[in-house]
Motif scaffolding. Structure first.
Motif, PDB file in Angstrom:
ATOM      1  N   ASP A 149       0.858  -1.194   0.000  1.00  0.00           N
ATOM      2  CA  ASP A 149       0.000   0.000   0.000  1.00  0.00           C
ATOM      3  C   ASP A 149       0.889   1.237   0.000  1.00  0.00           C
ATOM      4  N   TYR A 150       0.261   2.403  -0.198  1.00  0.00           N
ATOM      5  CA  TYR A 150       1.015   3.659  -0.198  1.00  0.00           C
ATOM      6  C   TYR A 150       1.479   3.999   1.222  1.00  0.00           C
ATOM      7  N   ASN A 151       2.784   4.418   1.318  1.00  0.00           N
ATOM      8  CA  ASN A 151       3.323   4.996   2.557  1.00  0.00           C
ATOM      9  C   ASN A 151       3.120   4.146   3.807  1.00  0.00           C
ATOM     10  N   LEU A 152       3.235   2.831   3.661  1.00  0.00           N
ATOM     11  CA  LEU A 152       3.160   1.971   4.856  1.00  0.00           C
ATOM     12  C   LEU A 152       4.420   2.187   5.690  1.00  0.00           C
ATOM     13  N   THR A 153       4.274   2.049   7.004  1.00  0.00           N
ATOM     14  CA  THR A 153       5.434   2.221   7.897  1.00  0.00           C
ATOM     15  C   THR A 153       5.611   0.961   8.746  1.00  0.00           C
ATOM     16  N   LEU A 154       6.682   0.962   9.526  1.00  0.00           N
ATOM     17  CA  LEU A 154       6.921  -0.169  10.440  1.00  0.00           C
ATOM     18  C   LEU A 154       5.767  -0.256  11.441  1.00  0.00           C
ATOM     19  N   GLY A 155       5.188   0.918  11.759  1.00  0.00           N
ATOM     20  CA  GLY A 155       4.031   0.934  12.682  1.00  0.00           C
ATOM     21  C   GLY A 155       2.855   0.161  12.107  1.00  0.00           C
TER      22      GLY A 155
ATOM     23  N   GLY B  83       1.230  -2.964  13.915  1.00  0.00           N
ATOM     24  CA  GLY B  83      -0.212  -2.973  14.179  1.00  0.00           C
ATOM     25  C   GLY B  83      -0.888  -4.177  13.542  1.00  0.00           C
ATOM     26  N   THR B  84      -0.476  -4.507  12.321  1.00  0.00           N
ATOM     27  CA  THR B  84      -1.063  -5.676  11.641  1.00  0.00           C
ATOM     28  C   THR B  84      -0.726  -6.960  12.392  1.00  0.00           C
ATOM     29  N   LEU B  85       0.516  -7.039  12.894  1.00  0.00           N
ATOM     30  CA  LEU B  85       0.921  -8.248  13.638  1.00  0.00           C
ATOM     31  C   LEU B  85       0.121  -8.391  14.928  1.00  0.00           C
ATOM     32  N   TYR B  86      -0.129  -7.237  15.602  1.00  0.00           N
ATOM     33  CA  TYR B  86      -0.960  -7.309  16.820  1.00  0.00           C
ATOM     34  C   TYR B  86      -2.352  -7.831  16.461  1.00  0.00           C
ATOM     35  N   GLU B  87      -2.911  -7.308  15.357  1.00  0.00           N
ATOM     36  CA  GLU B  87      -4.276  -7.715  14.962  1.00  0.00           C
ATOM     37  C   GLU B  87      -4.306  -9.203  14.580  1.00  0.00           C
ATOM     38  N   PHE B  88      -3.282  -9.631  13.844  1.00  0.00           N
ATOM     39  CA  PHE B  88      -3.226 -11.027  13.370  1.00  0.00           C
ATOM     40  C   PHE B  88      -3.100 -11.997  14.549  1.00  0.00           C
ATOM     41  N   PHE B  89      -2.121 -11.738  15.411  1.00  0.00           N
ATOM     42  CA  PHE B  89      -1.877 -12.681  16.510  1.00  0.00           C
ATOM     43  C   PHE B  89      -2.956 -12.606  17.588  1.00  0.00           C
ATOM     44  N   LYS B  90      -3.647 -11.444  17.673  1.00  0.00           N
ATOM     45  CA  LYS B  90      -4.752 -11.350  18.645  1.00  0.00           C
ATOM     46  C   LYS B  90      -5.846 -12.357  18.304  1.00  0.00           C
TER      47      LYS B  90
END
Ligand SMILES: COC[C@@H]1[C@H](c2ccc(C#Cc3ccccc3)cc2)[C@@H]2CN(C(=O)Nc3ccc(OC4CC4)cc3)C[C@@H](O)[C@@H](O)CN12
Length: 293
Positions: A188-194, A198-205
């Motif tokens: 996606d445009y302008n994705l950051t490490l954040g 955030g995606t990893l928190y959502e996935f593993f949650k």
């Protein structure tokens, strides 16, 4: 009561014991889903819920070009050694690659490009042509990102894959020469490490894992890279649950992705969570021949 008794009314002279409506039917031994496939369905459901599209991973045989070169992994990298990779003798080579893309990959490895100094070595097409059993599903992610740009204007995508990968490794109680890699990719445009964190928190949650820690790591194709850890309540300790990072510009720009597009990705295995869930200590209890030694 049989068919013969019914046909010629012979049943009428017989005494039958009363039907016991509380009795259970005969237990029929049926098949069971393999634990790995159950956990695979769980991961697939999580990815689909998060809007990811499954990648086509039905090619175990891959070229070194897509498995390594397209990922900016240099040709002398130890992972490309026969000690770590299963090379294929027949067909030993792939020869059809997108001409102009291959030239851009060769350039970024040898002289550098896009502001990168590259690796400064004499990149050889013969090395890229060698066929192998893919060592990671990131080879498929590379193919999908390249294909995305061949279809016209960039559009944001979320891809995932869950399939077998092969590594020529020393076998032990938790490692076989193959495992199932689970991989998520977001472009996606302008994705950051954040966004990655955030995606990893959502996935593993969605797996019931909320306490995450990240450790700087190194992958040839991602910068920055992070190892992912979680505090596993059941095991009462921190365990490594995957690896992640942002694909390097040296991988993305030769594919034609716009400069303001970033791609975040992460990976884990299917075997490790399955062994933990089913309390298995030896991976051979999960896969491989049942040999009682
Ligand atoms: C050669 O080993 C590779 C494999 C496998 C792995 C490692 C990295 C990737 C990756 C990646 C990646 C990175 C950047 C961009 C794209 C892909 C994929 C699989 C697991 C990755 N690991 C792993 O799966 N551990 C794990 C995962 C889930 C889990 O769930 C439990 C309920 C809590 C438990 C454990 C970590 C370790 O097991 C590690 O020792 C073994 N790793």
């Amino acid at each position: 009561l049989t068919a013969d008794l019914l046909i010629n009314d012979a049943w009428k002279g017989k005494n039958f014991k009363p039907i016991n409506l509380d009795s259970r039917g005969t237990v029929i031994e049926v098949g069971h889903l393999h634990p790995l496939l159950k956990i695979r369905s769980e991961f697939r459901k999580i990815f689909l819920e998060m809007g990811f599209e499954e990648m086509p991973t039905n090619n175990y045989v891959e070229s070194s070009f897509w498995n390594f070169d397209a990922l900016f992994q240099p040709q002398q990298h130890p992972a490309r050694d026969a000690h770590d990779t299963f090379f294929i003798s027949e067909p030993a080579v792939s020869t059809s690659f997108p001409e102009d893309y291959l030239k851009r990959v060769q350039k970024v490895h040898s002289e550098g490009a896009y502001g990168s100094q590259g690796y400064g070595y004499d990149w050889k097409i013969e090395e890229a042509q060698k066929n192998l059993l893919r060592t990671h599903t990131t080879a498929v992610s590379a193919r999908m990102l390249y294909k995305l740009m061949q279809q016209g204007e960039f559009q944001p995508v979320r891809y995932f894959s869950i399939d077998r990968v092969f590594r020529n490794e020393t076998l032990d109680a938790t490692h076989l020469a193959e495992f199932h890699q689970v991989e998520g990719v977001i472009a996606d445009y302008n994705l950051t490490l954040g966004d990655l964190i955030g995606t990893l928190y959502e996935f593993f949650k969605k797996l019931g894992i909320t306490k995450l820690e990240f450790k700087p790591a190194y992958n040839p194709y991602t910068e920055p890279s992070m190892e992912i850890f979680c505090f596993h309540e059941g095991l009462g300790k921190w365990i490594e649950i995957g690896n992640s990072g942002m694909f390097r510009p040296e991988m993305l720009l030769p594919m034609g992705l716009p400069e303001n597009v970033n791609v975040i990705a992460w990976g884990l295995s299917l075997e490790r969570p399955t062994m933990i869930k089913y309390k298995l200590n030896n991976i051979r209890d999960l896969v491989g021949p049942k040999i009682d030694l």
